[in-house]
Design a protein around this motif. Structure first.
Motif, PDB file in Angstrom:
ATOM      1  N   GLU A  71       0.845  -1.197   0.000  1.00 40.91           N
ATOM      2  CA  GLU A  71       0.000   0.000   0.000  1.00 40.91           C
ATOM      3  C   GLU A  71       0.880   1.246   0.000  1.00 40.91           C
ATOM      4  OE1 GLU A  71      -3.408   0.057   2.680  1.00 40.91           O
ATOM      5  OE2 GLU A  71      -2.979  -2.044   3.145  1.00 40.91           O
ATOM      6  N   PRO A  73       1.774   5.260   0.423  1.00 41.92           N
ATOM      7  CA  PRO A  73       1.296   6.287   1.375  1.00 41.92           C
ATOM      8  C   PRO A  73       0.148   7.085   0.771  1.00 41.92           C
ATOM      9  CG  PRO A  73       3.695   6.326   1.178  1.00 41.92           C
ATOM     10  CD  PRO A  73       3.200   5.430   0.096  1.00 41.92           C
ATOM     11  N   ASP A  74      -0.556   7.831   1.606  1.00 41.67           N
ATOM     12  CA  ASP A  74      -1.639   8.685   1.131  1.00 41.67           C
ATOM     13  C   ASP A  74      -1.130   9.660   0.083  1.00 41.67           C
ATOM     14  OD1 ASP A  74      -3.331   7.448   2.876  1.00 41.67           O
ATOM     15  OD2 ASP A  74      -3.148   8.984   4.440  1.00 41.67           O
ATOM     16  N   TYR A  75      -1.948   9.941  -0.910  1.00 41.81           N
ATOM     17  CA  TYR A  75      -1.682  10.939  -1.960  1.00 41.81           C
ATOM     18  C   TYR A  75      -0.403  10.599  -2.732  1.00 41.81           C
ATOM     19  CZ  TYR A  75      -4.719  13.260   1.410  1.00 41.81           C
ATOM     20  OH  TYR A  75      -5.732  13.548   2.304  1.00 41.81           O
ATOM     21  N   SER A  76      -0.313   9.357  -3.194  1.00 39.29           N
ATOM     22  CA  SER A  76       0.834   8.917  -3.977  1.00 39.29           C
ATOM     23  C   SER A  76       0.428   8.726  -5.432  1.00 39.29           C
ATOM     24  CB  SER A  76       1.396   7.603  -3.431  1.00 39.29           C
ATOM     25  OG  SER A  76       1.903   7.767  -2.133  1.00 39.29           O
ATOM     26  N   THR A  84      -3.135   2.405  -5.861  1.00 35.37           N
ATOM     27  CA  THR A  84      -2.193   2.635  -4.762  1.00 35.37           C
ATOM     28  C   THR A  84      -2.136   1.442  -3.814  1.00 35.37           C
ATOM     29  OG1 THR A  84      -3.940   3.737  -3.487  1.00 35.37           O
ATOM     30  CG2 THR A  84      -2.519   5.133  -4.861  1.00 35.37           C
ATOM     31  N   LYS A 119       5.006  10.148   5.218  1.00 40.07           N
ATOM     32  CA  LYS A 119       4.487   9.256   4.186  1.00 40.07           C
ATOM     33  C   LYS A 119       4.844   7.818   4.551  1.00 40.07           C
ATOM     34  CE  LYS A 119       2.796  12.477   1.557  1.00 40.07           C
ATOM     35  NZ  LYS A 119       1.353  12.531   1.269  1.00 40.07           N
ATOM     36  N   TYR A 246      -7.019  15.208  -5.671  1.00 39.22           N
ATOM     37  CA  TYR A 246      -6.555  13.824  -5.734  1.00 39.22           C
ATOM     38  C   TYR A 246      -7.729  12.926  -5.357  1.00 39.22           C
ATOM     39  CZ  TYR A 246      -3.778   9.628  -4.622  1.00 39.22           C
ATOM     40  OH  TYR A 246      -3.255   8.355  -4.574  1.00 39.22           O
ATOM     41  N   GLU A 249     -10.346  14.676  -3.503  1.00 39.59           N
ATOM     42  CA  GLU A 249      -9.956  15.281  -2.223  1.00 39.59           C
ATOM     43  C   GLU A 249      -8.894  16.351  -2.459  1.00 39.59           C
ATOM     44  OE1 GLU A 249      -8.207  13.869   2.146  1.00 39.59           O
ATOM     45  OE2 GLU A 249      -8.718  12.393   0.593  1.00 39.59           O
ATOM     46  N   VAL A 251      -5.644  18.273  -1.747  1.00 37.79           N
ATOM     47  CA  VAL A 251      -4.374  17.995  -1.081  1.00 37.79           C
ATOM     48  C   VAL A 251      -3.585  19.299  -0.991  1.00 37.79           C
ATOM     49  CG1 VAL A 251      -2.259  16.634  -1.111  1.00 37.79           C
ATOM     50  CG2 VAL A 251      -4.378  15.669  -2.033  1.00 37.79           C
TER      51      VAL A 251
END
Length: 558
Positions: A71, A73-76, A84, A119, A246, A249, A251
């Motif tokens: 998985e 990290p967020d916003y990758s 993701t 991250k 993103y 959402e 960012v």
């Protein structure tokens, strides 16, 4: 009895089965499989990131049907596909893992976010040890810190405004990221008392703008007009954010915060200099003083004497002139009495009188250290039993120097000299600043590029790159310098920036010097006076007067 016996036997069998199941689960330790993620501890916005996933069978048993889940990290932004969360089945992993066997998987991507964001990547590997029915799982994580966001985002607005007065301010943005930024938005949070009038470009809503795509060395601005109301001395805070969408959402990438103060001058004995009650002097100014006095009482005032005493090393007392007043050089005072000034002889309630004089400010004076700052002119006024002191602040002197080079040690330029029509030649442009008398904040240098000149993206020093923007539509360059202390560039090393431009001469420029950068203009907020000061330097052409290696003929387009 038979039924009871059957129930007892079933119970024993159930207990034995559960015992065997839990025994099988516990005879194998998950520590047999070592799983770890290797990656960078810090990473910049949209910089390529490579994760190395290592797993090893440290046991004596073959591990069957492995399955890996990774998985981001967020916003990758993964390098491959949009998912993701990546799952790799046994076939993709190379099948069963034998005792002592170690394998490596590489996964790549990029990060979105703001400076300081943590991250965290996650990985888990499930498998079934040979001769056991239970599946086991090992998991691990790895955290990187988002270190730098090479995106400039700054307010350009005054620090003091009059209540109710319409003001126009800007939000400048510029990207120096190697990867395109898409779906950008600018959001502004206004303080109480702000009335939105309009903006350029037009807003989606009063506090939101769609910026779209931003490539490296591209930028722009949002210009906002409105009115700010509030009490005298009240501080208002403007906040703005720039970010990207993103998966629906927002960012956040960068945030800008700027405070402004509400001001309005009021006096019952007033002073005007050059028809301005809030005048701020510049070196070399000629000053016309008008002292107004109003009777705010209920009784007549008669036979008064008015005295003005001047103080300030920036004043040239040899230039002082007055009407109906007497100048006393010993104490630097001017005296008016009722015998020569009718308004001092008799002044009715609510009536106003006036005296005036003229004096010059020196062109310049030496500074020996940073302590020689904040020059001012004091005017002490004595009228009957009333005493008022006015302070006229003197602006600093802020200078911009624009230089151009072909031969330099910063970037190393390429292309023909003299420049040739249809062929590209690169040049180094350097901006240097000098500040003399007062600290300056929010210093900004601006210039425009001709249509046939482009930025290459090379900027030095690197710590200034985040302060450098370029509006691709207006062709305007902006260097948000920030604070400049007294004497900086005069007593020590000047604030400077160098950037590389590329010229592609046009046919009509043959035989002429081509413009590389138009006039450079520096503005800044004088911290002592609170006003905006500025200076302008000449257009920079291919003649490069600062480059001794280029003679006049080599600056003409061929």
């Amino acid at each position: 009895m038979k039924r009871s016996t059957k129930l007892i036997i079933l119970g024993v069998l159930l207990v034995v089965s559960l015992g065997v199941y839990y025994w099988q689960r516990n005879i194998y330790s998950k520590d047999i499989l070592k799983l770890e993620i290797l990656g960078p501890e810090t990473v910049d916005l949209l910089e390529p990131v490579e994760y190395t996933i290592i797993y090893k069978n440290n046991g004596d048993t073959k591990l069957e049907n492995p399955e890996l889940i990774f998985e981001f990290p967020d916003y990758s932004i993964p390098d491959e596909g949009n998912a993701t969360r990546i799952t790799k089945a046994s076939e993709e992993l190379g099948g069963d893992i034998y005792p002592g066997e170690e394998r490596i998987i590489i996964i790549k991507g990029r990060f979105l976010g703001k400076e300081g964001d943590a991250k965290t990547a996650k990985a888990s590997l499930s498998y079934k040890p040979k001769n056991l029915n239970a599946r086991y799982e090992s998991s691990t994580t790895f955290t990187s810190i988002l270190d730098k966001v090479p995106l400039t985002f700054e307010f350009d607005l005054p620090t003091k405004v009059d209540s109710g007065k319409e003001i126009t301010f800007r939000l400048n943005y510029f990207s120096n990221a190697d990867y395109p930024l898409s779906d950008l938005r600018v959001l502004v949070d206004y303080p109480a008392g702000f009335e939105f009038v309009g903006s350029n470009p037009s807003a989606l809503e009063e506090g939101e703008w769609d910026i779209g795509l931003l490539n490296k060395a591209e930028g722009g601005r949002v210009q906002i007009t409105g009115k700010m109301t509030g009490d005298i001395g009240e501080e208002k805070i403007l906040r703005a954010q720039i970010g990207t969408w993103y998966n629906g959402e927002f960012v956040l990438l960068k945030e800008a915060v700027k405070g402004i103060t509400i001001i309005t001058p009021t006096l019952y004995i007033t002073q005007q200099i050059n028809n301005n009650p809030g005048f701020v002097a510049d070196p070399g100014d000629s000053l016309h003083y008008e002292i107004f006095f109003r009777n705010v009482g209920q009784d007549m005032l008669a036979d008064m004497t008015l005295q003005v005493t001047l103080a300030g090393s920036s004043l040239d007392l040899n230039t002082l002139k007055t009407i109906d007043g007497t100048f006393e050089e010993g104490d630097n005072s001017i005296l008016w009495d009722w015998k020569k000034v009718s308004d001092l002889q008799l002044l009715s309630p609510q009536e106003q009188g006036k005296v005036e004089f003229w004096i010059d400010v020196k062109d310049d004076w030496a500074i020996n250290s940073s302590e020689d700052k904040n020059p001012q002119i004091k005017t002490n006024i004595y009228l009957s039993q009333v005493r008022e002191e006015f302070i006229t602040k003197v602006n600093s002197k802020l200078e911009i120097s624009q230089k151009g080079f072909y031969e330099d040690e910063v970037f190393g330029n390429l292309g023909p000299i003299p420049p040739v029509v249809g062929q590209e030649t690169t040049y180094t442009i350097m901006w240097q600043l000098k500040n003399y008398y007062n600290d300056v904040s929010g210093a900004v240098v601006k210039a425009t590029l001709p249509e046939n000149v482009r930025l290459t993206g090379q900027i030095f020093p690197e710590d200034q790159a985040e302060k450098f923007t370029f509006d691709s539509n207006s062709r305007e360059l902006v260097w948000s310098v920030g604070d400049i202390l007294v004497g900086q560039g005069v007593l020590n090393t000047p604030p400077s920036i160098a950037f590389q431009v590329a010229l592609n001469p046009r046919a009509y420029q043959r035989g002429q010097a081509a413009v590389l950068v138009n006039q450079a203009n520096v503005t800044g907020q004088d911290q002592w006076t609170g006003t905006t000061i500025q200076d302008i330097d000449v257009v920079m052409t291919t003649l490069l007067p600062s480059d001794a290696s280029i003679d006049a003929s080599e600056g003409l387009v061929q």
